[in-house]
Design an enzyme around this catalytic site. Structure first.
Site, PDB file in Angstrom:
ATOM      1  N   SER A 262       0.851  -1.186   0.000  1.00 42.37           N
ATOM      2  CA  SER A 262       0.000   0.000   0.000  1.00 42.37           C
ATOM      3  C   SER A 262       0.886   1.235   0.000  1.00 42.37           C
ATOM      4  O   SER A 262       2.114   1.135   0.021  1.00 42.37           O
ATOM      5  CB  SER A 262      -0.903   0.007   1.229  1.00 42.37           C
ATOM      6  OG  SER A 262      -0.111   0.207   2.381  1.00 42.37           O
ATOM      7  N   LYS A 263       0.220   2.379  -0.015  1.00 40.66           N
ATOM      8  CA  LYS A 263       0.954   3.647  -0.114  1.00 40.66           C
ATOM      9  C   LYS A 263       2.035   3.784   0.944  1.00 40.66           C
ATOM     10  O   LYS A 263       3.068   4.394   0.724  1.00 40.66           O
ATOM     11  CB  LYS A 263      -0.019   4.809   0.015  1.00 40.66           C
ATOM     12  CG  LYS A 263      -0.695   5.121  -1.286  1.00 40.66           C
ATOM     13  CD  LYS A 263      -1.354   6.489  -1.222  1.00 40.66           C
ATOM     14  CE  LYS A 263      -2.313   6.621  -2.373  1.00 40.66           C
ATOM     15  NZ  LYS A 263      -3.690   6.802  -1.991  1.00 40.66           N
ATOM     16  N   ARG A 264       1.766   3.218   2.120  1.00 40.04           N
ATOM     17  CA  ARG A 264       2.771   3.443   3.163  1.00 40.04           C
ATOM     18  C   ARG A 264       4.081   2.708   2.882  1.00 40.04           C
ATOM     19  O   ARG A 264       5.087   2.942   3.543  1.00 40.04           O
ATOM     20  CB  ARG A 264       2.204   3.106   4.543  1.00 40.04           C
ATOM     21  CG  ARG A 264       2.035   1.677   4.814  1.00 40.04           C
ATOM     22  CD  ARG A 264       1.133   1.376   5.979  1.00 40.04           C
ATOM     23  NE  ARG A 264       0.600   0.057   5.770  1.00 40.04           N
ATOM     24  CZ  ARG A 264       1.288  -1.045   5.973  1.00 40.04           C
ATOM     25  NH1 ARG A 264       2.496  -0.987   6.458  1.00 40.04           N
ATOM     26  NH2 ARG A 264       0.768  -2.225   5.719  1.00 40.04           N
TER      27      ARG A 264
END
Ligand code: GLU
Length: 525
Positions: A262-264
């Site tokens: 994911s984005k993180r």
């Protein structure tokens, strides 16, 4: 299993799709799904369809649709039908075919396969929370499923808000996933799920089922996270008497910590990778291995060879870990494959972006010449004001072609060519035990040798021929070490701890600038 046993694969009959919701930029997960669908379609002379699922008007944005289309095209993943090119089974944007869904929603209501539910959001939320608090999977309790037609008419007349729910039959739903085999669900645990907010606003599961049917999709290849949606879609297909497509759920892409990517985990959107200077060939090669492996040692696969080698038997079930070092390795490989000219062409935008050079336009060329890194374009060096041509920039950037991992690194590596004044600490000029005096001697020696070379002879070979013998003679405390000459030479020219070698750099800079930089270095001492 030999291919013939896959009776679901009939060349020419394959129709696959990706169905992104335009609620975000094209990301690695979607691009990987697109690639696998594309490869599968290409391999069996099928069709790959792009469909935009934009029924959620509040979250959908045409800017995201543009990003998805542009970046898929940039990657070289082509569809044969889609919102931009049309096709025989359109429209390919869900928002443009709302009456089609309304027809099926009405059909489901009329056959009592669906009903209107008037429960308020607050009421439903409270029940959801309660179910979770006692460790149960939340599902609708069927409260509105028994309303009589009179009651419904009355509530509608009162203007009470409702949604349309599917009346989930009490049965086991199973399907054969092409990768995972039989997957079974107890529909009791699914409960009656929403299929539309109203006749004009279908929800995901209904819209997908209608579209997959109307677009004659033969195989649904999508991420593992959609497995829970599949039984709902199968139940809807049954109720609407639609044939069932084959299903294949691709493994999740995991971050280095093995949680869902994911984005993180950092960059995620293809646009970000593109900006950083990853090449489409590298991203494609990289993504193909996110869940697929042809076996063997070979790592480099171009799109045509992927189409040739791709097979769904070699898709893995377990999560595919995203390893950015592998992407860097592949990118470096594809960067080195470029001709010097092509490499310069793709690097120059990064020099412009960093403000090192500006395209010097003839007025009639503007704007078409902008971004067109063509061979006749001239550039103005921001730091010195001088005009340079494409060839000059090519000579600079190729010095780094061997070591570059991504194109965006080029500006930091080459900025010293474009600045009039270098910024570095005089300590950097010192090699091992050299003090100011030794450095000055070395710089004087270099200045003298280079002054005696004609400007047009200031190239790598002649510089090496004149300077290397001197370098061999030099040393401190009785040992010879050419670093005492070559290190300050390189630092004087570049101001950097690491760079291309001094002779190549000097050739590009030219005699006059080389001498100027050597003199400037002396002034620092
Ligand atoms: N709109 C869905 C998504 O973006 C499509 C899922 C599917 O392929 O059925 O995840």
């Amino acid at each position: 299993m030999p291919l013939d046993d896959f009776k679901f694969i009939r060349p020419g009959k394959i129709r696959v799709r990706i169905a992104p919701s335009p609620t975000g930029l094209l990301h690695i997960g979607l691009a990987r799904t697109a690639l696998f669908n594309y490869l599968f379609a290409k391999k069996y002379q099928g069709n790959f369809v792009l469909r935009i699922e934009d029924t959620d008007i509040e979250r959908s944005d045409s800017g995201f649709e543009e990003d998805i289309i542009e970046n898929l095209q940039w990657l070289g993943i082509e569809w044969s039908e889609g919102p931009d090119i049309g096709g025989n089974f359109g429209p390919y944007r869900q928002s443009e075919k709302l009456p089609a869904y309304a027809k099926y929603i009405e059909k489901l209501l009329n056959t009592e396969s669906a009903y209107r539910c008037f429960c308020s959001e607050d009421e439903l939320e409270a029940k959801r929370q309660y179910a979770m608090s006692i460790g149960q999977q939340p599902r609708y309790n069927g409260k509105c499923s028994q309303l009589s037609s009179d009651e419904i008419r009355k509530l509608l007349a009162e203007g009470k808000k409702s949604i349309v729910r599917f009346r989930t039959p009490n049965e086991k739903v199973s399907f054969k996933d092409l990768l995972r085999g039989k997957i079974e669900f107890d529909s009791n645990l699914i409960g009656d799920f929403g299929i539309a907010k109203d006749l004009a606003t279908p929800l995901y599961n209904l819209a997908v089922v209608v579209d997959d049917f109307e677009m004659k999709i033969s195989h649904v290849i999508r991420g593992e996270d959609h497995i829970p949606n599949t039984p709902k879609q199968i139940l809807l297909q049954k109720a609407l008497e639609f044939p069932r497509p084959e299903y294949l759920h691709l493994p999740l892409i995991l971050g280095p910590d093995r949680s869902k990517l994911s984005k993180r985990h950092g960059a995620f959107a293809i646009a970000d990778y593109r900006k950083e200077g990853y090449l489409p060939e590298a991203i494609i090669n990289f993504m193909a291995f996110l869940g697929w492996n042809p076996g063997g040692e070979r790592e480099i696969y171009s799109m045509p060879s992927l189409i040739k080698e791709f097979s769904i038997e070699r898709i893995q079930k377990g999560g595919a870990v995203f390893n950015v070092r592998r992407l860097d390795f592949l990118n470096g490989f594809y960067i080195r494959q470029k001709s010097a000219e092509k490499f310069a062409e793709i690097c120059i935008p990064y020099l412009i972006e960093a403000g090192l050079v500006v395209p010097a336009f003839k007025s009639e060329q503007y704007p078409p010449a902008y971004g067109g890194m063509n061979l006749t374009q001239t550039y103005k060096v921001s730091g010195t004001g001088e005009e340079v041509n494409f060839n000059y920039l090519q000579n600079i950037v190729v010095l780094y072609q061997e070591r570059l991992k991504k194109l965006s690194e080029i500006s930091e590596l080459t900025d010293f060519f474009f600045n009039d004044k270098l910024e570095y600490n005089k300590e950097l000029l010192k090699w091992k035990e050299a003090g100011d005096r030794e450095i000055e001697d070395s710089l004087n020696k270099l200045e003298k040798i280079i002054s005696e070379i004609k400007a047009e002879d200031c190239n790598k070979e002649i510089l090496e021929e004149k300077i290397l013998p001197e370098a061999e003679k030099i040393g401190l405390s009785g040992t010879k070490d050419r670093g005492y000459l070559l290190w300050p030479f390189r630092v004087a020219l570049t101001g950097k701890e690491a760079s291309a070698g001094p002779f190549e750099v000097a050739e590009v800079l030219g005699k006059e600038k080389v001498l100027k930089r050597i003199r400037e270095a002396k002034e620092r001492l």
